[in-house]
Design an enzyme around this catalytic site. Structure first.
Site, mmCIF file in Angstrom:
data_model
loop_
_atom_site.group_PDB
_atom_site.id
_atom_site.type_symbol
_atom_site.label_atom_id
_atom_site.label_comp_id
_atom_site.label_asym_id
_atom_site.label_seq_id
_atom_site.Cartn_x
_atom_site.Cartn_y
_atom_site.Cartn_z
ATOM 1 N N LYS A 136 0.884 -1.427 -0.026
ATOM 2 C CA LYS A 136 -0.030 0.032 -0.060
ATOM 3 C C LYS A 136 0.909 1.147 -0.037
ATOM 4 O O LYS A 136 0.678 2.233 -0.758
ATOM 5 C CB LYS A 136 -0.956 0.074 1.288
ATOM 6 C CG LYS A 136 -1.955 -1.142 1.190
ATOM 7 C CD LYS A 136 -2.583 -1.109 2.651
ATOM 8 C CE LYS A 136 -2.035 -1.228 3.768
ATOM 9 N NZ LYS A 136 -1.228 -2.378 4.260
ATOM 10 N N ARG A 144 -9.606 0.400 8.675
ATOM 11 C CA ARG A 144 -9.198 -0.769 9.049
ATOM 12 C C ARG A 144 -10.244 -1.693 9.521
ATOM 13 O O ARG A 144 -10.201 -2.781 10.068
ATOM 14 C CB ARG A 144 -8.079 -0.850 9.897
ATOM 15 C CG ARG A 144 -6.846 -0.963 9.126
ATOM 16 C CD ARG A 144 -5.625 -0.651 10.177
ATOM 17 N NE ARG A 144 -4.404 -1.492 9.913
ATOM 18 C CZ ARG A 144 -3.322 -1.079 9.181
ATOM 19 N NH1 ARG A 144 -3.395 0.290 8.752
ATOM 20 N NH2 ARG A 144 -1.947 -1.588 9.215
ATOM 21 N N ARG A 166 11.502 -5.422 5.102
ATOM 22 C CA ARG A 166 11.406 -3.922 4.899
ATOM 23 C C ARG A 166 12.214 -3.255 5.960
ATOM 24 O O ARG A 166 12.523 -3.390 6.962
ATOM 25 C CB ARG A 166 9.775 -3.739 5.033
ATOM 26 C CG ARG A 166 9.347 -2.129 5.364
ATOM 27 C CD ARG A 166 8.019 -1.837 5.170
ATOM 28 N NE ARG A 166 7.241 -2.171 6.362
ATOM 29 C CZ ARG A 166 5.870 -2.248 6.513
ATOM 30 N NH1 ARG A 166 5.189 -1.822 5.328
ATOM 31 N NH2 ARG A 166 5.592 -2.603 7.510
ATOM 32 N N ARG A 222 11.245 -1.325 11.583
ATOM 33 C CA ARG A 222 10.254 -1.044 12.597
ATOM 34 C C ARG A 222 10.016 -2.328 13.490
ATOM 35 O O ARG A 222 10.385 -3.323 13.377
ATOM 36 C CB ARG A 222 8.837 -0.893 11.713
ATOM 37 C CG ARG A 222 8.610 0.549 11.304
ATOM 38 C CD ARG A 222 7.560 0.325 10.232
ATOM 39 N NE ARG A 222 6.410 -0.043 10.700
ATOM 40 C CZ ARG A 222 5.200 -0.291 9.846
ATOM 41 N NH1 ARG A 222 5.111 0.097 8.988
ATOM 42 N NH2 ARG A 222 4.052 -0.980 10.438
ATOM 43 N N ARG A 264 -0.541 -9.279 13.410
ATOM 44 C CA ARG A 264 -1.096 -8.029 12.537
ATOM 45 C C ARG A 264 -1.726 -8.513 11.598
ATOM 46 O O ARG A 264 -2.921 -8.224 11.215
ATOM 47 C CB ARG A 264 -0.058 -7.052 12.025
ATOM 48 C CG ARG A 264 0.554 -6.189 13.127
ATOM 49 C CD ARG A 264 2.028 -5.745 12.794
ATOM 50 N NE ARG A 264 2.023 -4.837 11.515
ATOM 51 C CZ ARG A 264 3.182 -4.738 10.627
ATOM 52 N NH1 ARG A 264 4.159 -5.525 11.040
ATOM 53 N NH2 ARG A 264 3.134 -4.029 9.663
#
Ligand code: ADP
Ligand code: ADP
Ligand code: ZN
Length: 215
Positions: free
Chosen positions: A13, A88, A127, A160, A171
């Site tokens: 996204k 969400r 990431r 992160r 998640r």
């Protein structure tokens, strides 16, 4: 053009939103990004949000809805916006609907990026995120020009806290239980377009642009 990018954590996204922002000159509204800035600055909202984010849980609807409603009022959203990571939950989607009605705006499309769970884990563990501007990279699939450094602003890249395998699983569960209902929600409103997010970044971008040309 008023867009929502929907999809599980790691679907792409943010990556696609930045490319669309550059192309169309409309802002990306990333609730995750706004919340991470608040955590960094230790604002009252950031202090409240931090424990939910660290646990891979959703921040309470009221907090996130407040952020987005305020943001949508700003002048730069006039020509359009790209919502990344919001809504969400169904409650968030309902609040957005009411607010857009008040602002006399319509959603153009909801683009749902579809990616397998195994690929999501590989994307999220690899990431790296810019500490300064929030841009995302991937060690293998989208590396920065200089290791450890953001191409755009020169900021330091970091991993992160919630991009570690344990929190990633959590998640993904939260997405399945709380966010997947939005696929039907927007389908019923005739707004949903599914995009195969398993292809290369540039190919996904092409598919999105081809879809947008039909509107
Ligand atoms: P999201 O915002 O949906 O959580 P991101 O855009 O941050 O996802 O992408 C997650 C990770 O996967 C990032 O490291 C990004 O560079 C990488 N990525 C994004 N799109 C693709 C793709 N199509 N193929 C491979 N890696 C991708
Ligand atoms: P990703 O796209 O990788 O899932 P985000 O940056 O969008 O990550 O979100 C990071 C975290 O911020 C989420 O796990 C959640 O705790 C919080 N968050 C972001 N957007 C929302 C939202 N719309 N509602 C509730 N919590 C949110
Ligand atoms: Zn940067």
């Amino acid at each position: 053009m008023n867009l929502i990018l929907l999809g599980p954590p790691g679907a792409g996204k943010g990556t696609q939103a930045i490319m669309l922002t550059d192309r169309f000159g409309i802002p990306q509204i990333s609730t995750g990004e706004i919340l991470r800035s608040a955590v960094k600055e230790e604002t009252p909202m950031g202090v409240k949000a931090k424990s939910f984010m660290d646990a891979g849980a959703l921040v309470p609807d009221a907090v996130v809805i407040g952020i987005v409603l305020e943001r949508l009022q700003k002048a730069d959203c006039k020509p359009g916006f790209i919502l990344d990571g919001f809504p969400r939950t169904v409650a968030q989607a309902d609040a957005l609907k009411d607010n857009l009605r008040d602002l006399e705006k319509d959603l153009t499309a909801v683009l749902a990026l579809e990616v397998d769970n195994d690929a999501l884990v590989e994307r999220l563990t690899g990431r790296r995120t810019c500490r300064q501007c929030g841009r995302g990279y991937h060690l293998k699939f989208d590396p920065p020009r200089t290791a450890g450094q953001c191409d755009v602003c020169g900021g330091e890249l970091y991993q992160r806290d919630d991009d570690r395998e344990e929190t990633i699983r959590k998640r993904m569960e939260v997405y399945d239980s709380q966010t997947t209902p939005l696929v039907d929600y927007y389908q019923q409103q005739g707004l949903l377009t599914r995009i195969n997010g398993m292809q290369e970044i540039s190919v996904v971008q092409e598919k999105i642009l081809a879809t947008l040309r039909t509107f």
